[in-house]
Every structure is written in C-alpha cells, then in structure tokens.
Design an enzyme around this catalytic site. Structure first.
Site, PDB file in Angstrom:
ATOM      1  CG  HIS A 102       7.698 -22.456  61.351  1.00 28.09           C
ATOM      2  ND1 HIS A 102       7.909 -23.803  61.280  1.00 28.09           N
ATOM      3  CD2 HIS A 102       6.943 -22.151  60.273  1.00 28.09           C
ATOM      4  CE1 HIS A 102       7.306 -24.290  60.207  1.00 28.09           C
ATOM      5  NE2 HIS A 102       6.724 -23.299  59.586  1.00 28.09           N
TER       6      HIS A 102
ATOM      7  CD  GLN B 296       6.665 -23.984  52.977  1.00 25.34           C
ATOM      8  OE1 GLN B 296       6.584 -25.184  52.885  1.00 25.34           O
ATOM      9  NE2 GLN B 296       7.779 -23.388  53.334  1.00 25.34           N
TER      10      GLN B 296
HETATM   11  P1  GDP Z   1       4.108 -19.870  60.653  1.00 22.68           P
HETATM   12  O1  GDP Z   1       5.078 -19.949  59.516  1.00 22.68           O
HETATM   13  O2  GDP Z   1       2.775 -20.460  60.358  1.00 22.68           O
HETATM   14  O3  GDP Z   1       4.693 -20.359  61.939  1.00 22.68           O
HETATM   15  O4  GDP Z   1       3.791 -18.320  60.855  1.00 22.68           O
HETATM   16  P2  GDP Z   1       4.857 -17.116  60.920  1.00 22.68           P
HETATM   17  O5  GDP Z   1       5.746 -17.323  62.066  1.00 22.68           O
HETATM   18  O6  GDP Z   1       5.456 -16.908  59.584  1.00 22.68           O
HETATM   19  O7  GDP Z   1       3.885 -15.882  61.118  1.00 22.68           O
HETATM   20  C1  GDP Z   1       3.085 -15.726  62.199  1.00 22.68           C
HETATM   21  C2  GDP Z   1       3.436 -14.399  62.869  1.00 22.68           C
HETATM   22  O8  GDP Z   1       2.372 -13.992  63.686  1.00 22.68           O
HETATM   23  C3  GDP Z   1       4.642 -14.485  63.776  1.00 22.68           C
HETATM   24  O9  GDP Z   1       5.320 -13.280  63.774  1.00 22.68           O
HETATM   25  C4  GDP Z   1       4.037 -14.749  65.143  1.00 22.68           C
HETATM   26  O10 GDP Z   1       4.825 -14.267  66.216  1.00 22.68           O
HETATM   27  C5  GDP Z   1       2.767 -13.945  65.047  1.00 22.68           C
HETATM   28  N1  GDP Z   1       1.628 -14.504  65.775  1.00 22.68           N
HETATM   29  C6  GDP Z   1       1.293 -15.799  65.954  1.00 22.68           C
HETATM   30  N2  GDP Z   1       0.095 -15.880  66.584  1.00 22.68           N
HETATM   31  C7  GDP Z   1      -0.316 -14.602  66.785  1.00 22.68           C
HETATM   32  C8  GDP Z   1      -1.490 -14.030  67.350  1.00 22.68           C
HETATM   33  O11 GDP Z   1      -2.410 -14.704  67.782  1.00 22.68           O
HETATM   34  N3  GDP Z   1      -1.567 -12.669  67.354  1.00 22.68           N
HETATM   35  C9  GDP Z   1      -0.592 -11.872  66.868  1.00 22.68           C
HETATM   36  N4  GDP Z   1      -0.766 -10.552  66.914  1.00 22.68           N
HETATM   37  N5  GDP Z   1       0.533 -12.378  66.329  1.00 22.68           N
HETATM   38  C10 GDP Z   1       0.669 -13.724  66.278  1.00 22.68           C
END
Ligand code: GDP
Length: 428
Positions: free
Chosen positions: A41, A224
C-alpha cells in the site's frame, strides 16, 4: 456506530492505501483483516513515499490505533524489517500498533514451498508474489499453522516449529528436489523476531468491537481486490484470502451486524498483476500509455501491471459481492491524456451478449468486451480539489459510472498525494 470497510473493487492496487491513510485522520482505529506482505500500500506522507505491506495504512497518523487482525498472515521477519524501515522515516510504531494473537505466521518454508510449486507449474504458474502467503493460509486450514500468539511461549512454539519444519524439509527435498532449510537458523531468527513482536501481541476482537460500539470511527482496510478473492475471484488466479467485505468478520472477530458502510475503491481504468483472464486488457500503445502515466508497477514485486479499460461488468459484480454503498474512483488523472475513453458495458460470449460476470476463469477468458466510448477531457486534473475544478467530460465520466453501476461516487482521486482528492460527499 461508524465503522467503514474499504475494499478493492478490481484486481487490487486501486489506491486503497492512500484512501485509508487520508481517512485515518478522522479515525480511532485502522484494522487489516486479510492478506499478508504480498500487499503493497503506497502512501505519500509529507512528500515522502512509504509502502506498507503488513502495517495498516493508518500507522503514520498520530493517535490512531492500528491492528493486524486474525485473518492476516504475518511474516515475522518481514514485519520486523518493515517496522524498522518505517521508524527510520520518523514514524512511531509502538503502543499504536497491535497484532492479534490469532493471526497465523508465514514461515521460511512457506516461501520455499511456494517458489518450488510455482517453478513446477511452468507455463501455468499463478504468478504469485512468492511471499509464502498461499501456503501459510493452506497450513492454517490443514491445521498445521502457527498462530503468532505462540511466540509468547517460545518453548512450545519451538517444539511445534521443529516438527512441522522437519516435515516441510521432506516435502522440499523429496518432492521438489530442493535444498532443505536450516531449522536451527529458523528457530534463531524467530527468537529474534519474537523479542520484537511479542510486546505488540494482543487479544483484539473484543477491543475492536468495543471501539465500534463506542461510536468511534473504525476503518477496516482491505488488501488486494475483490476479483482476487479466494471465493469470488477469478479462481485459480486469485489470492488465498477473503479480500471482499465478507472477510472482515472472520478476519477481525467483529460480526457483520456491527459493520457500517462499505466503500469500494476502483481505478478510473483497471489493472491486473500476474496471470489470469483480463477482458479489457489494452495490449496496444494505449495500454502502454496507461502503464506509463499510472506508474503501474507492483509495489511488492516491481512487476509491470497489465493495464486496460474500466470494466463495468466486473465492477457491478464487485459491488454485489461486497455490498458496496459508495465508490471512490482513483487515478482519474491518468486518463487526462486520452482523446476518447472506452468503457466496457457488457460482454459478448458465444454469439450472445451478457452483463453478467462469469463465475469461471475459463468462461471469462472467452468473453469479448463491448465498449461504449466516452469523450476524453485532454486537460490536467491533478490540481482539482472540488467539483467545479474538474472538466465537464471528467464529471460526465464519473456520472456515467454512477449510472451504469447504480452506486454513487463519493470522491475522485487525482494524484498520489493525500490531498489530491475531489470529494463529493463526506465519507468519515
Ligand atoms: P493499494 O494496494 O490499493 O493501496 O494500491 P497501490 O499502493 O499498490 O497502488 C496505487 C498507486 O497509485 C500508488 O503508487 C499510489 O501512490 C498511486 N495513486 C493512488 N491514487 C492515485 C491517483 O489518484 N493518481 C495517481 N496518479 N496515482 C495515485
């Protein structure tokens, strides 16, 4: 009571960590209910990027109690390393962090067995993170697991570990032709991990129930996504836990009747890591553009994520499985560059059309997506913070998602930073 459940409404990586982290400022407790350090995350705290694998995404918020629930599988060595890494960035991990005694441990033999099994599957590998998560859950169900609470009575734990590890070494050497693991070294590593983790062990279900009953805000943080759920996902290309809202009760000890709203987090498009059917996958330049703009690489493995267009059939399925009350659409800014945006509104299969998500991976592999084209906005949305800041076409895109799913969109995320959100209605 004001508890909310945050789940991924796609194949994971929807940005749940960022959403949980920003909502945590209004919460008393953040509880992880499933998964292990296969999760990654990514959270942006004061301009610094942190990746949480086992620690709940509220850990950087002062005053929030973060709990690893009993449905999580914990790699003790991985967790100690993660705590050290997070502390090195000035974040407190002390009395604000508890691990339920019933969470099972991921042992080195789980990783070794998983690696050997994935190798032997050859071309039909599942594409797991090789963190030992599947084998740890399998051992829990075959009554050969090690609850982390055992670390508090190390003698009993060691005796049990030695018996199990001896059997695992037989499997590794005789079945897989692999090297046996050094059991003495394993015991010594676990002793060191126990010294660090035992102070965080607690009996948490009642504590969480009391906190919910007191009216304080509690966030149940999923890892996930729904389409990777062991029961509801695209089996066998799934993870080994209940990623959907149904996992909260067995993963925390909080009964369904105490759970509040379910918030589904979905990207404005969709991605998938690892193998398995993916109807809207964009295997052309457009897919590459999404991957580049969205920086779509796994936070845990570094693997490039497969990218494609928003799949409303899959999203509606996730809404049904979880009982999603409201959606948060993330990474809207990634679509800023497109002239038009395809949205999958149905599937063609066997000469007919359906809006039903197939129950088997084989059937899903045979569908062809039916697209509706939405006009793009070709404008930078990253500075948008309120409704009026978003281009008309971007709002139309969000409204169309609401129409097609019948579920309101509570917020749209337009960047990785915590404040890069356009909130339409209050969430917590
Ligand atoms: P999670 O496992 O659901 O928390 O998601 P991850 O952290 O694996 O992946 C989400 C990625 O997208 C991360 O690198 C976040 O910093 C990035 N992220 C989250 N929200 C946004 C958004 O609205 N725009 C962009 N460009 N990046 C985002």
């Amino acid at each position: 009571m004001s508890s909310i459940v945050i789940v991924g409404a796609q194949w994971g990586d929807e940005g749940k960590g960022k959403i949980t982290n920003s909502l945590a400022t209004n919460a008393k407790m953040v509880v992880r209910f499933q998964g292990g350090n296969n999760a990654g995350h990514t959270v942006n705290v004061n301009g610094e990027t942190l990746v949480f694998h086992l620690l709940p995404s509220g850990i950087s918020v002062p005053g929030v109690l973060c709990v690893i629930g009993l449905g999580v599988v914990v790699d003790p060595l991985g967790l100690v390393e993660e705590i050290d890494g997070v502390r090195a960035k000035g974040i407190e991990v002390g009395t604000n962090f508890l691990i339920d005694v019933g969470a099972h441990m991921v042992m080195p033999y789980h990783r070794a067995v998983e690696a050997a099994e994935e190798e032997s599957r050859g071309g039909s590998a599942i594409g797991t993170t090789r963190k030992g998560i599947g084998p740890a859950y399998a051992d829990r169900y075959s009554r050969e697991g090690l609850p982390i609470g055992m670390l508090a009575s190390f003698g009993d734990f060691e005796e049990r570990l030695r018996k199990i590890a001896a059997r695992k070494n037989e499997i590794l050497t005789k079945l897989h032709g692999a090297e046996p693991l050094d059991v003495d070294a394993m015991v010594a590593d676990m002793r060191r991990a126990a010294e660090r983790l035992v102070p965080h062990l607690a009996d948490t279900p009642e504590l969480i129930r009391e906190t919910v009953a007191s009216g304080a805000n509690v966030i149940f943080e999923g890892a996930q996504g729904t389409l990777l759920d062991i029961s509801f996902g695209t089996y066998p290309f799934v993870t080994s836990s209940h990623t959907s809202a149904a996992g909260v009760a067995p993963g925390t000890g909080v009964p369904p009747s105490m759970l509040g709203e379910v918030i589904g987090v979905a990207k404005a498009y969709i991605t998938r890591v690892g193998a398995g059917p993916f109807p809207t996958e964009a295997i052309d330049d457009l897919g590459e553009t999404i991957r580049g703009r969205g920086k779509e690489r796994g936070a845990t493995t570094g693997r490039p994520r497969r990218c494609g267009w928003l799949d409303i059939v899959a999203l509606r399925y996730a809404i049904g499985v979880n009982g999603i009350d409201r959606l948060i659409i993330t990474k809207l800014d990634v679509l800023d560059a497109f002239e038009t945006i395809p949205v999958c509104v149905g599937y063609r299969i066997g000469g007919g059309e359906t809006d039903r998500f197939p129950r088997s991976a084989e059937e899903l592999a045979r569908v062809e997506p039916l697209y509706e084209e939405m006009p793009g906005w070709k404008a930078d949305t990253t500075a948008a913070r309120k409704h009026d800041d978003l281009p008309r076409e971007a709002m139309a895109y969000l409204r169309r998602i609401e129409e097609l799913t019948g579920v309101p969109v509570a917020a749209a995320s337009v960047g990785a930073a915590a404040h890069a959100v356009v909130q339409f209605t209050e969430i917590l």
